[in-house]
Design a protein around this motif. Sequence first.
Motif, PDB file in Angstrom:
ATOM      1  N   GLU A 143       1.130  -1.257  -0.193  1.00 30.84           N
ATOM      2  CA  GLU A 143       0.441   0.331   0.433  1.00 30.84           C
ATOM      3  C   GLU A 143       1.030   1.480  -0.208  1.00 30.84           C
ATOM      4  O   GLU A 143       0.203   2.287  -0.337  1.00 30.84           O
ATOM      5  CB  GLU A 143      -0.602   0.099   1.271  1.00 30.84           C
ATOM      6  CG  GLU A 143      -2.207  -0.717   0.893  1.00 30.84           C
ATOM      7  CD  GLU A 143      -2.988  -1.318   2.163  1.00 30.84           C
ATOM      8  OE1 GLU A 143      -2.523  -0.464   3.062  1.00 30.84           O
ATOM      9  OE2 GLU A 143      -3.814  -1.852   2.191  1.00 30.84           O
ATOM     10  N   GLU A 162      -3.453  -4.974 -10.061  1.00 35.86           N
ATOM     11  CA  GLU A 162      -4.042  -5.629 -11.755  1.00 35.86           C
ATOM     12  C   GLU A 162      -2.811  -6.453 -12.795  1.00 35.86           C
ATOM     13  O   GLU A 162      -3.973  -7.155 -13.556  1.00 35.86           O
ATOM     14  CB  GLU A 162      -4.916  -4.625 -12.191  1.00 35.86           C
ATOM     15  CG  GLU A 162      -5.330  -4.964 -13.648  1.00 35.86           C
ATOM     16  CD  GLU A 162      -6.723  -5.757 -12.749  1.00 35.86           C
ATOM     17  OE1 GLU A 162      -7.047  -6.434 -13.826  1.00 35.86           O
ATOM     18  OE2 GLU A 162      -6.743  -5.380 -11.608  1.00 35.86           O
ATOM     19  N   SER A 200       3.570   3.681  -4.813  1.00 36.54           N
ATOM     20  CA  SER A 200       2.780   4.099  -5.547  1.00 36.54           C
ATOM     21  C   SER A 200       1.828   3.325  -7.040  1.00 36.54           C
ATOM     22  O   SER A 200       2.470   2.888  -7.231  1.00 36.54           O
ATOM     23  CB  SER A 200       3.278   5.638  -6.174  1.00 36.54           C
ATOM     24  OG  SER A 200       4.174   4.956  -7.189  1.00 36.54           O
ATOM     25  N   ASN A 201       1.122   3.728  -7.227  1.00 33.19           N
ATOM     26  CA  ASN A 201       0.379   2.695  -7.902  1.00 33.19           C
ATOM     27  C   ASN A 201       0.090   1.792  -7.953  1.00 33.19           C
ATOM     28  O   ASN A 201       0.049   0.247  -8.996  1.00 33.19           O
ATOM     29  CB  ASN A 201       1.008   2.826  -9.337  1.00 33.19           C
ATOM     30  CG  ASN A 201       0.773   4.490 -10.253  1.00 33.19           C
ATOM     31  OD1 ASN A 201      -0.410   5.331  -9.758  1.00 33.19           O
ATOM     32  ND2 ASN A 201       1.477   4.449 -10.822  1.00 33.19           N
ATOM     33  N   HIS A 202      -0.292   0.783  -6.488  1.00 34.64           N
ATOM     34  CA  HIS A 202       0.085  -0.317  -6.406  1.00 34.64           C
ATOM     35  C   HIS A 202      -1.151  -0.974  -6.506  1.00 34.64           C
ATOM     36  O   HIS A 202      -1.384  -2.480  -6.891  1.00 34.64           O
ATOM     37  CB  HIS A 202      -0.133  -0.638  -4.601  1.00 34.64           C
ATOM     38  CG  HIS A 202      -1.068  -0.038  -3.992  1.00 34.64           C
ATOM     39  ND1 HIS A 202      -1.417   1.692  -3.778  1.00 34.64           N
ATOM     40  CD2 HIS A 202      -2.403  -0.879  -3.371  1.00 34.64           C
ATOM     41  CE1 HIS A 202      -2.627   1.394  -3.912  1.00 34.64           C
ATOM     42  NE2 HIS A 202      -3.366   0.250  -3.291  1.00 34.64           N
ATOM     43  N   GLN A 203      -2.469   0.204  -7.317  1.00 34.85           N
ATOM     44  CA  GLN A 203      -3.835  -0.860  -7.783  1.00 34.85           C
ATOM     45  C   GLN A 203      -3.326  -1.427  -8.917  1.00 34.85           C
ATOM     46  O   GLN A 203      -3.517  -2.725  -9.086  1.00 34.85           O
ATOM     47  CB  GLN A 203      -4.871  -0.496  -7.645  1.00 34.85           C
ATOM     48  CG  GLN A 203      -5.025  -0.022  -5.830  1.00 34.85           C
ATOM     49  CD  GLN A 203      -6.439  -1.252  -5.342  1.00 34.85           C
ATOM     50  OE1 GLN A 203      -6.095  -2.357  -5.365  1.00 34.85           O
ATOM     51  NE2 GLN A 203      -6.066  -1.371  -4.228  1.00 34.85           N
ATOM     52  N   ARG A 204      -3.042  -0.773  -9.610  1.00 39.60           N
ATOM     53  CA  ARG A 204      -2.228  -1.022 -11.119  1.00 39.60           C
ATOM     54  C   ARG A 204      -1.228  -1.970 -11.326  1.00 39.60           C
ATOM     55  O   ARG A 204      -1.242  -3.103 -12.407  1.00 39.60           O
ATOM     56  CB  ARG A 204      -1.775   0.191 -11.872  1.00 39.60           C
ATOM     57  CG  ARG A 204      -1.529  -0.100 -13.198  1.00 39.60           C
ATOM     58  CD  ARG A 204      -1.060   1.804 -13.842  1.00 39.60           C
ATOM     59  NE  ARG A 204      -1.617   1.326 -15.741  1.00 39.60           N
ATOM     60  CZ  ARG A 204       0.256   1.451 -15.793  1.00 39.60           C
ATOM     61  NH1 ARG A 204       0.553   0.705 -15.638  1.00 39.60           N
ATOM     62  NH2 ARG A 204       0.153   1.124 -17.406  1.00 39.60           N
ATOM     63  N   MET A 205      -0.231  -2.111 -10.173  1.00 37.06           N
ATOM     64  CA  MET A 205       0.430  -2.901 -10.676  1.00 37.06           C
ATOM     65  C   MET A 205       0.271  -4.773  -9.658  1.00 37.06           C
ATOM     66  O   MET A 205       0.326  -5.245 -10.761  1.00 37.06           O
ATOM     67  CB  MET A 205       1.915  -2.699  -9.835  1.00 37.06           C
ATOM     68  CG  MET A 205       2.894  -1.757  -9.429  1.00 37.06           C
ATOM     69  SD  MET A 205       4.360  -1.640  -8.832  1.00 37.06           S
ATOM     70  CE  MET A 205       5.141  -2.720  -8.707  1.00 37.06           C
TER      71      MET A 205
END
Length: 675
Positions: free
Chosen positions: A197, A207, A200-205
């Motif tokens: 968390e 996914e 940065s951009n952990h959601q995109r990573m």
Amino acid sequence: MSEQIKFIVDQLNKEPFRKNFNLITFDSLEPMQLLQVLNDVLAEIDPKQNINVREEMPDQTAKRMFNVLGVLKYKPPGNPADVSNFRQGLVTGAKPVIHPILYWLLQRMAELKKRAYLARYLVKLEVPAEFLQEDVVIDTYHQYEELVERFKGLHKESEQLKSSGFSTAEIRKDIGTMEEEKDQLVKRVERLKKRVETVSNHQRMLEMARQLRVEKEREESLAQQKQEQKNQLFHTEQRLQRSQQQLKDLRQAAADAKPESLMKRLEEEIKFNSYMVTDKLPKEIDSKKQTLQNLQKVVSEPAMGQSELAELEQKIQELNKQINQLIEKRMMRNDPIDDKLSLFRQQASIIMRKKEAKAEELQEAKEELSRVEKELAQRSSQARDLDGNEIIKDDELKKYVSKLRSKSMVFKKKRQEIAELRAEYGVLQRTEEILKQRLEAMQQQLQSIEAKRGISGYSDTQEELERVSAIKSELDEMKGRTLDDMSEMVKKLNTLISERKSALAPLIKELRPLRQRCQELNQEYEEKKAQYDSCAAGLESNRSKLEQEVRALREENIQEESRYHYIDCMKAVIEMQIQRAADETKLYVSAEPQDRRRAIREQYTRNILEQENLGKKLREKQKEVRESHGPNMKQVKMWRDLEQLMECKKQCFMKQNQASIGLVIQGGGEDRLVL
């Protein structure tokens, strides 16, 4: 029979019966008591049979016991025509009928308990055909049959689990360890989530990682499908090659062979196949079936311990001893006829064994021939792939055979030369041995001379140096050859790789749009699958809600129906009471005295008056008894005193008579003789 009764008494005296019988008391039981004992044993097997026989009709008792024995698969001893006698004996409690039943039941208590338990759920209910015409009854009966089949499967699984040797403690321990591992994994995932968390951009990573995993799985599945298709293609090519080879062989055989040779070969094949079908294969099938039955029996039985295995080994040793003893007894008889028959039997068995051995050799030869043919087909296909040429034809084969014959002549000459060379080699070998012996003698002399001169070991060192230099030169030469071979191999591999790349280039071009099409189809499949899952989940939830509503409405309907029937019955009872009250009022108000006498009120009034008059009479009688009680008791006492006085007089009179026996008494003008 006495052993049978003794076994029954012993079993009835144990748990859970504890009857405390002996042979005499058990044999002296009445028929009703014997039936009660039989019913107690049946109740231990099936608790539904726990009924007092004295409170039941004899026919019902016999029918119930007969049904239970039928479920337990008891077969009465004797002829099947004696079923009526068996039923009559079961009704009357006859000992010849009851004793065998008790003996059979007490021998198989555990097995019969299990059979009774299964019969409770597996014996299907008999529904009349006229009731099965209704849809509700048919659906319910189908559900009942499905539940019975489900129970069968669950019971089999339960028995397999019981016989598999798994213990609940081990399973619980495994579950505990798995739960601990699950908790550890959950904690680890939470720690990793907290750590990610902060990036940065952990959601995109995440996914992208998920998509990468999906693509890898898809790539693995496609590779697996490709490998399967390659295997299928390879197997198909092999079948095609085998078929072509068989066709070619058949054509050659048909072209070269004569009808007589074909018929002879076919007759031999028919004889061999008939022998295999009638003699060899049935025996092998029977032996395999017997082995399979033994293995199934071993698998169905629970796991054996060391003690049980020791008992089985001891039994096997005892049986082997008995077999050896029987063989020795048979050999001691020495019957000449048996000796001749044994000789013929031995010859027949030897011939049979030889026949089986030859059949097995022939079968192995056929298998070897088929294997060689397959290998030949593979080698020919490989040769065709490498050279690009077809296999030689018949004419070429004949030419090749003639060349081979000429070469065989040359080979024989060369072989003769080799034999001469081998003989010369033997002579040379002998010469070498002699020279070696001389060399050893000379070396010993040289060593003694070196020892005398003080330079011992000089010749060995010189030889070692020469040997090392020779080995070094050989290694250098091998290294040079190896480097040349490696460079040549690298060139071949590079050329082969370039050729394969050029061959695979059009396939890769064709594969790219197919991959794109596959991705599109997979994406469309995922979307359709998500739509289907959501639609199925919605329909499933609606179906469950509707089932709950239908279930609630059915329960409410059943309650209302029961309430309706109860109110209807109460209404009928109240109407009857109202009718009786109206009739009573009509009779009571009637002017005719006969009708008024039939009224219940008048009847109760008359009964009350009669009871009151009876009570008055009884009270008066009680008063009289109380008043006359004292004088009556005095009179009873006087009568008792009078009775004692008369008894005393009687005894005095008897004594007087005994004293005056044999006397003659004179008096009153008479003579009396007292005896």
